[in-house]
Design a protein around this motif. Structure first.
Motif, PDB file in Angstrom:
ATOM      1  N   LEU A 278       0.832  -1.200   0.000  1.00  0.00           N
ATOM      2  CA  LEU A 278       0.000   0.000   0.000  1.00  0.00           C
ATOM      3  C   LEU A 278       0.870   1.254   0.000  1.00  0.00           C
ATOM      4  CD1 LEU A 278      -2.794   1.305   0.185  1.00  0.00           C
ATOM      5  CD2 LEU A 278      -2.646   1.093   2.676  1.00  0.00           C
ATOM      6  N   VAL A 279       1.947   1.220   0.775  1.00  0.00           N
ATOM      7  CA  VAL A 279       2.867   2.357   0.798  1.00  0.00           C
ATOM      8  C   VAL A 279       3.492   2.568  -0.573  1.00  0.00           C
ATOM      9  CG1 VAL A 279       5.065   3.198   1.726  1.00  0.00           C
ATOM     10  CG2 VAL A 279       3.375   2.172   3.258  1.00  0.00           C
ATOM     11  N   HIS A 280       3.968   1.481  -1.195  1.00  0.00           N
ATOM     12  CA  HIS A 280       4.629   1.600  -2.496  1.00  0.00           C
ATOM     13  C   HIS A 280       3.680   2.099  -3.575  1.00  0.00           C
ATOM     14  CE1 HIS A 280       8.287  -0.062  -1.054  1.00  0.00           C
ATOM     15  NE2 HIS A 280       7.805  -1.262  -0.819  1.00  0.00           N
ATOM     16  N   THR A 281       2.473   1.543  -3.603  1.00  0.00           N
ATOM     17  CA  THR A 281       1.536   1.977  -4.636  1.00  0.00           C
ATOM     18  C   THR A 281       1.083   3.415  -4.393  1.00  0.00           C
ATOM     19  OG1 THR A 281      -0.266   0.916  -3.369  1.00  0.00           O
ATOM     20  CG2 THR A 281       0.718  -0.341  -5.174  1.00  0.00           C
ATOM     21  N   ALA A 282       0.935   3.795  -3.120  1.00  0.00           N
ATOM     22  CA  ALA A 282       0.560   5.176  -2.819  1.00  0.00           C
ATOM     23  C   ALA A 282       1.655   6.141  -3.259  1.00  0.00           C
ATOM     24  CB  ALA A 282       0.285   5.334  -1.322  1.00  0.00           C
ATOM     25  N   LEU A 283       2.906   5.758  -3.030  1.00  0.00           N
ATOM     26  CA  LEU A 283       4.019   6.597  -3.488  1.00  0.00           C
ATOM     27  C   LEU A 283       4.016   6.739  -5.003  1.00  0.00           C
ATOM     28  CD1 LEU A 283       6.977   5.350  -1.240  1.00  0.00           C
ATOM     29  CD2 LEU A 283       5.823   7.563  -1.131  1.00  0.00           C
ATOM     30  N   ALA A 284       3.728   5.641  -5.690  1.00  0.00           N
ATOM     31  CA  ALA A 284       3.702   5.689  -7.151  1.00  0.00           C
ATOM     32  C   ALA A 284       2.567   6.577  -7.640  1.00  0.00           C
ATOM     33  CB  ALA A 284       3.560   4.283  -7.719  1.00  0.00           C
ATOM     34  N   VAL A 285       1.392   6.444  -7.017  1.00  0.00           N
ATOM     35  CA  VAL A 285       0.246   7.266  -7.411  1.00  0.00           C
ATOM     36  C   VAL A 285       0.542   8.743  -7.177  1.00  0.00           C
ATOM     37  CG1 VAL A 285      -2.141   7.844  -6.836  1.00  0.00           C
ATOM     38  CG2 VAL A 285      -1.460   5.451  -7.075  1.00  0.00           C
ATOM     39  N   ALA A 286       1.183   9.032  -6.061  1.00  0.00           N
ATOM     40  CA  ALA A 286       1.494  10.424  -5.730  1.00  0.00           C
ATOM     41  C   ALA A 286       2.676  10.969  -6.521  1.00  0.00           C
ATOM     42  CB  ALA A 286       1.773  10.553  -4.235  1.00  0.00           C
ATOM     43  N   GLY A 287       3.385  10.084  -7.206  1.00  0.00           N
ATOM     44  CA  GLY A 287       4.550  10.535  -7.963  1.00  0.00           C
ATOM     45  C   GLY A 287       5.799  10.664  -7.125  1.00  0.00           C
ATOM     46  N   LEU A 288       5.694  10.321  -5.833  1.00  0.00           N
ATOM     47  CA  LEU A 288       6.852  10.473  -4.955  1.00  0.00           C
ATOM     48  C   LEU A 288       7.928   9.446  -5.252  1.00  0.00           C
ATOM     49  CD1 LEU A 288       5.092  11.190  -1.536  1.00  0.00           C
ATOM     50  CD2 LEU A 288       6.088  12.826  -3.132  1.00  0.00           C
ATOM     51  N   ALA A 289       7.518   8.325  -5.871  1.00  0.00           N
ATOM     52  CA  ALA A 289       8.520   7.322  -6.212  1.00  0.00           C
ATOM     53  C   ALA A 289       9.539   7.878  -7.200  1.00  0.00           C
ATOM     54  CB  ALA A 289       7.837   6.082  -6.806  1.00  0.00           C
ATOM     55  N   ALA A 290       9.126   8.883  -7.971  1.00  0.00           N
ATOM     56  CA  ALA A 290      10.054   9.492  -8.930  1.00  0.00           C
ATOM     57  C   ALA A 290      11.246  10.124  -8.217  1.00  0.00           C
ATOM     58  CB  ALA A 290       9.322  10.545  -9.761  1.00  0.00           C
ATOM     59  N   VAL A 291      11.033  10.519  -6.962  1.00  0.00           N
ATOM     60  CA  VAL A 291      12.133  11.111  -6.194  1.00  0.00           C
ATOM     61  C   VAL A 291      13.256  10.100  -6.004  1.00  0.00           C
ATOM     62  CG1 VAL A 291      12.779  12.154  -3.987  1.00  0.00           C
ATOM     63  CG2 VAL A 291      10.572  12.698  -5.039  1.00  0.00           C
ATOM     64  N   LEU A 292      12.881   8.830  -5.788  1.00  0.00           N
ATOM     65  CA  LEU A 292      13.892   7.798  -5.626  1.00  0.00           C
ATOM     66  C   LEU A 292      14.726   7.634  -6.888  1.00  0.00           C
ATOM     67  CD1 LEU A 292      11.972   4.986  -3.709  1.00  0.00           C
ATOM     68  CD2 LEU A 292      13.792   6.441  -2.831  1.00  0.00           C
TER      69      LEU A 292
ATOM     70  N   ALA B  15      15.170  10.115  -9.137  1.00  0.00           N
ATOM     71  CA  ALA B  15      15.877  11.370  -9.405  1.00  0.00           C
ATOM     72  C   ALA B  15      17.014  11.620  -8.421  1.00  0.00           C
ATOM     73  CB  ALA B  15      14.895  12.540  -9.362  1.00  0.00           C
ATOM     74  N   VAL B  16      16.932  11.010  -7.230  1.00  0.00           N
ATOM     75  CA  VAL B  16      17.957  11.243  -6.207  1.00  0.00           C
ATOM     76  C   VAL B  16      18.637   9.909  -5.891  1.00  0.00           C
ATOM     77  CG1 VAL B  16      18.445  12.187  -3.921  1.00  0.00           C
ATOM     78  CG2 VAL B  16      16.524  13.080  -5.258  1.00  0.00           C
ATOM     79  N   PRO B  17      19.715   9.584  -6.607  1.00  0.00           N
ATOM     80  CA  PRO B  17      20.374   8.289  -6.405  1.00  0.00           C
ATOM     81  C   PRO B  17      20.804   8.041  -4.962  1.00  0.00           C
ATOM     82  CG  PRO B  17      21.196   9.354  -8.388  1.00  0.00           C
ATOM     83  CD  PRO B  17      20.345  10.363  -7.678  1.00  0.00           C
ATOM     84  N   ALA B  18      21.237   9.088  -4.262  1.00  0.00           N
ATOM     85  CA  ALA B  18      21.695   8.903  -2.884  1.00  0.00           C
ATOM     86  C   ALA B  18      20.562   8.416  -1.993  1.00  0.00           C
ATOM     87  CB  ALA B  18      22.259  10.212  -2.338  1.00  0.00           C
ATOM     88  N   LEU B  19      19.354   8.935  -2.227  1.00  0.00           N
ATOM     89  CA  LEU B  19      18.204   8.516  -1.430  1.00  0.00           C
ATOM     90  C   LEU B  19      17.847   7.065  -1.751  1.00  0.00           C
ATOM     91  CD1 LEU B  19      15.929   9.150   0.537  1.00  0.00           C
ATOM     92  CD2 LEU B  19      14.603  10.053  -1.395  1.00  0.00           C
ATOM     93  N   PHE B  20      17.895   6.716  -3.022  1.00  0.00           N
ATOM     94  CA  PHE B  20      17.615   5.343  -3.422  1.00  0.00           C
ATOM     95  C   PHE B  20      18.609   4.384  -2.773  1.00  0.00           C
ATOM     96  CE2 PHE B  20      18.172   1.656  -6.141  1.00  0.00           C
ATOM     97  CZ  PHE B  20      16.867   1.274  -6.397  1.00  0.00           C
ATOM     98  N   ARG B  21      19.901   4.750  -2.793  1.00  0.00           N
ATOM     99  CA  ARG B  21      20.929   3.885  -2.198  1.00  0.00           C
ATOM    100  C   ARG B  21      20.728   3.758  -0.699  1.00  0.00           C
ATOM    101  NH1 ARG B  21      21.964   1.238  -6.586  1.00  0.00           N
ATOM    102  NH2 ARG B  21      23.078   2.421  -8.188  1.00  0.00           N
ATOM    103  N   ALA B  22      20.313   4.846  -0.059  1.00  0.00           N
ATOM    104  CA  ALA B  22      20.102   4.800   1.389  1.00  0.00           C
ATOM    105  C   ALA B  22      18.985   3.828   1.740  1.00  0.00           C
ATOM    106  CB  ALA B  22      19.772   6.194   1.909  1.00  0.00           C
ATOM    107  N   VAL B  23      17.887   3.895   0.984  1.00  0.00           N
ATOM    108  CA  VAL B  23      16.781   2.959   1.219  1.00  0.00           C
ATOM    109  C   VAL B  23      17.223   1.534   0.906  1.00  0.00           C
ATOM    110  CG1 VAL B  23      14.450   2.318   0.509  1.00  0.00           C
ATOM    111  CG2 VAL B  23      15.054   4.730   0.757  1.00  0.00           C
ATOM    112  N   GLN B  24      18.044   1.376  -0.137  1.00  0.00           N
ATOM    113  CA  GLN B  24      18.531   0.065  -0.525  1.00  0.00           C
ATOM    114  C   GLN B  24      19.400  -0.550   0.570  1.00  0.00           C
ATOM    115  OE1 GLN B  24      20.747   0.099  -4.186  1.00  0.00           O
ATOM    116  NE2 GLN B  24      20.491  -2.082  -4.513  1.00  0.00           N
ATOM    117  N   VAL B  25      20.285   0.246   1.139  1.00  0.00           N
ATOM    118  CA  VAL B  25      21.148  -0.246   2.210  1.00  0.00           C
ATOM    119  C   VAL B  25      20.322  -0.590   3.446  1.00  0.00           C
ATOM    120  CG1 VAL B  25      22.960   0.434   3.832  1.00  0.00           C
ATOM    121  CG2 VAL B  25      23.222   0.935   1.395  1.00  0.00           C
ATOM    122  N   LEU B  26      19.358   0.258   3.757  1.00  0.00           N
ATOM    123  CA  LEU B  26      18.512   0.011   4.918  1.00  0.00           C
ATOM    124  C   LEU B  26      17.715  -1.279   4.740  1.00  0.00           C
ATOM    125  CD1 LEU B  26      17.594   1.174   7.640  1.00  0.00           C
ATOM    126  CD2 LEU B  26      15.779   2.382   6.428  1.00  0.00           C
TER     127      LEU B  26
END
Length: 223
Positions: A49-63, A65-76
Motif C-alpha cells: 500500500l505504501v509503495h503503490t501510494a508513493l507511485a500514485v502520488a509521484g513520490l517514487a520518482a524522487v527515488l 531522481a535522487v540516487p543517494a536517497l535510493f541507495r540509502a533505502v537500498q542499504v537500509l
C-alpha cells in the motif's frame, strides 16, 4: 469489459505471487502460528500500500531522481533482510536435530524467545511489523510501480482515479494471496512443524532472506 484492467490484474497477481522475501517472511511466521502468519501477510500488504501510494502520488520518482536517497533505502532494506535472515538462521543451526519439541511455537526456535517472529514473545505486532518492513524497505518496488501503473491507464482517461484503482487491485491481491499462504502453511502445520522439517524450512527461509539482503547491500558495488 476493461481489457487493460484484466491484463494488469494478471500481471499484478504474478508479481505478488512470485516467491521472494515477502513469501519467506509469511511462511516463517505462519510456522509459529496461524495468527502470526496472517499478521505478517497483512503487514506485507501494508508495505505494498505504501509503495503503490508513493507511485500514485509521484513520490517514487524522487527515488529515481535522487540516487543517494535510493541507495540509502537500498542499504537500509538490505541490512534489515540480512539481520532478519541471521536471526532465523542462527537458532536453526544451533538447535540439535533430535530436539524434543514437536512444534515450532516461536520464531527464535522452539520454546525460545520468539525474537524473529511468531507469538511467543513479540506477539502479533512483531509479525505485522516484520511483514510490513520486509516489503516497505524494498527500494525497487516503488520504482517498479511508478513505471508499471501508467502503462495501464487508457488514453484520455483521468490518470489519478485510474492509478488509484490499479493500486487497490495490487493491495487486494496481496490481501488474498499472502493470508492464503499463511493458512496453507498452518493447515500443513502438523508436518511442517516436525523438528527436522521445521529446521529445514528455517534454514532455507533464513538463507533466502540473508541472500536477498546481501544482494541489496552489494548491488551498488557492482554497478
Amino acid at each position: 469489459m476493461d481489457g487493460e484492467l484484466i491484463a494488469f490484474t494478471g500481471v499484478a497477481a504474478g508479481m505478488v505471487a512470485m516467491p521472494g522475501a515477502d513469501f519467506a517472511v509469511v511462511v516463517r511466521n505462519a510456522l509459529g502460528s496461524r495468527r502470526a502468519g496472517v499478521a505478517a501477510a497483512v503487514g506485507v500488504a501494508g508495505g505494498l500500500l505504501v509503495h503503490t501510494a508513493l507511485a500514485v502520488a509521484g513520490l517514487a520518482a524522487v527515488l529515481v531522481a535522487v540516487p543517494a536517497l535510493f541507495r540509502a533505502v537500498q542499504v537500509l532494506g538490505g541490512a534489515y533482510l540480512l539481520w532478519l535472515g541471521g536471526r532465523i538462521l542462527l537458532p536453526a543451526v544451533r538447535r540439535p536435530l533430535d530436539a524434543a519439541e514437536p512444534e515450532v511455537r516461536g520464531a527464535g526456535g522452539p520454546g525460545k524467545d520468539g525474537a524473529v517472529g511468531g507469538p511467543a514473545s513479540g506477539g502479533i505486532g512483531t509479525s505485522l511489523r516484520q511483514g510490513f518492513l520486509t516489503n516497505a524497505l524494498n527500494p525497487k518496488a516503488p520504482v517498479l510501480f511508478l513505471s508499471l501503473l501508467p502503462q495501464f491507464v487508457p488514453d484520455g482517461a483521468p490518470a489519478l482515479p485510474r492509478t488509484l484503482l490499479l493500486a487497490v487491485v495490487v493491495v487486494a491481491i496481496a490481501l488474498v494471496w499472502f493470508p492464503a499462504v499463511a493458512l496453507l502453511v498452518d493447515r500443513l502445520g502438523g508436518r511442517l512443524r516436525r523438528p527436522r522439517t521445521a529446521r529445514g524450512l528455517e534454514l532455507v527461509t533464513g538463507a533466502v532472506l540473508a541472500a536477498l539482503g546481501l544482494l541489496l547491500l552489494l548491488e551498488p558495488l557492482t554497478v
